[in-house]
Scaffold this active site. Structure first.
Site, PDB file in Angstrom:
ATOM      1  N   LYS A  29       0.831  -1.204   0.000  1.00  0.00           N
ATOM      2  CA  LYS A  29       0.000   0.000   0.000  1.00  0.00           C
ATOM      3  C   LYS A  29       0.872   1.263   0.000  1.00  0.00           C
ATOM      4  CE  LYS A  29      -3.706  -2.401   2.485  1.00  0.00           C
ATOM      5  NZ  LYS A  29      -4.493  -2.438   3.732  1.00  0.00           N
ATOM      6  N   TYR A  71     -11.969  -3.090  -3.442  1.00  0.00           N
ATOM      7  CA  TYR A  71     -12.503  -3.231  -2.085  1.00  0.00           C
ATOM      8  C   TYR A  71     -14.030  -3.292  -2.060  1.00  0.00           C
ATOM      9  CZ  TYR A  71      -7.891  -2.411  -0.046  1.00  0.00           C
ATOM     10  OH  TYR A  71      -6.570  -2.519   0.338  1.00  0.00           O
ATOM     11  N   ASN A 112      -1.557  -0.076   7.413  1.00  0.00           N
ATOM     12  CA  ASN A 112      -1.043  -1.404   7.720  1.00  0.00           C
ATOM     13  C   ASN A 112      -0.182  -2.020   6.607  1.00  0.00           C
ATOM     14  OD1 ASN A 112      -3.019  -2.253   5.940  1.00  0.00           O
ATOM     15  ND2 ASN A 112      -4.164  -3.449   7.442  1.00  0.00           N
ATOM     16  N   HIS A 151      -1.638  -5.519   1.578  1.00  0.00           N
ATOM     17  CA  HIS A 151      -2.885  -6.271   1.384  1.00  0.00           C
ATOM     18  C   HIS A 151      -2.530  -7.630   0.802  1.00  0.00           C
ATOM     19  CE1 HIS A 151      -6.892  -7.367  -0.135  1.00  0.00           C
ATOM     20  NE2 HIS A 151      -6.238  -7.785  -1.211  1.00  0.00           N
ATOM     21  N   GLU A 199      -8.896 -10.954  -7.671  1.00  0.00           N
ATOM     22  CA  GLU A 199      -7.990  -9.806  -7.587  1.00  0.00           C
ATOM     23  C   GLU A 199      -6.946  -9.845  -8.701  1.00  0.00           C
ATOM     24  OE1 GLU A 199      -8.382  -8.954  -2.796  1.00  0.00           O
ATOM     25  OE2 GLU A 199      -6.782 -10.278  -3.486  1.00  0.00           O
TER      26      GLU A 199
END
Length: 148
Positions: free
Chosen positions: A9, A49, A112, A115, A126
């Site tokens: 990310k 998402y 965080n 992913h 994905e």
């Protein structure tokens, strides 16, 4: 053998963790099949998402993931999805064990670092979204030194 989708990310990219994260997957024995460095727009992020739409944190998540470039990857190996998730650590960094990516590099759930696909089905979806052109099919010369 299976493939999994992993995305570093924007915070992971900005903090210079791309090489360290790639190294962890390579050192584990997974094979890189695809990689892109790109900045996604809100529409694409919302597609990625979509399963979280309607959650109170959704808009913030979309703002965050579109705030800078990401690194999208496909990794291949035995148990790549489950093992990849274990390597990432818990979604909440405070719940992540030391030695995991989030346990070592993340503090806040909203930052965080990474992913990873949560199932084989999610990985397939994905990968199709992020790599519509397909992935590179190749066999590493190290394959027989990693797998029986």
């Amino acid at each position: 053998m299976e493939t999994t989708f992993i995305m570093i990310k924007p915070d992971g990219v900005q903090r210079g963790l791309v090489g360290k994260i790639i190294s962890r997957f390579e050192e584990k024995g997974f094979i890189l099949k695809a990689l892109k460095f790109l900045q996604i727009d809100r529409s694409f992020a919302s597609q990625h998402y979509a399963d979280l739409a309607g959650k109170p944190f959704f808009d913030g998540l979309i703002d965050y993931v579109t705030s800078g470039p990401v690194v999208a990857m496909v990794w291949y190996g035995r148990g790549a999805v489950l093992t990849g998730r274990k390597m990432l650590g818990a979604t909440k960094p405070a719940d992540s064990n030391p030695g995991t990516i989030r346990g070592d590099y993340a503090v806040d759930v909203g930052r965080n670092v990474i992913h990873g696909s949560d199932s084989v089905e999610s990985a397939q979806k994905e990968i199709a979204l992020w790599f519509p052109e397909g992935i590179t099919e190749w066999r590493s010369c190290a394959h027989d030194w990693i797998y029986e």
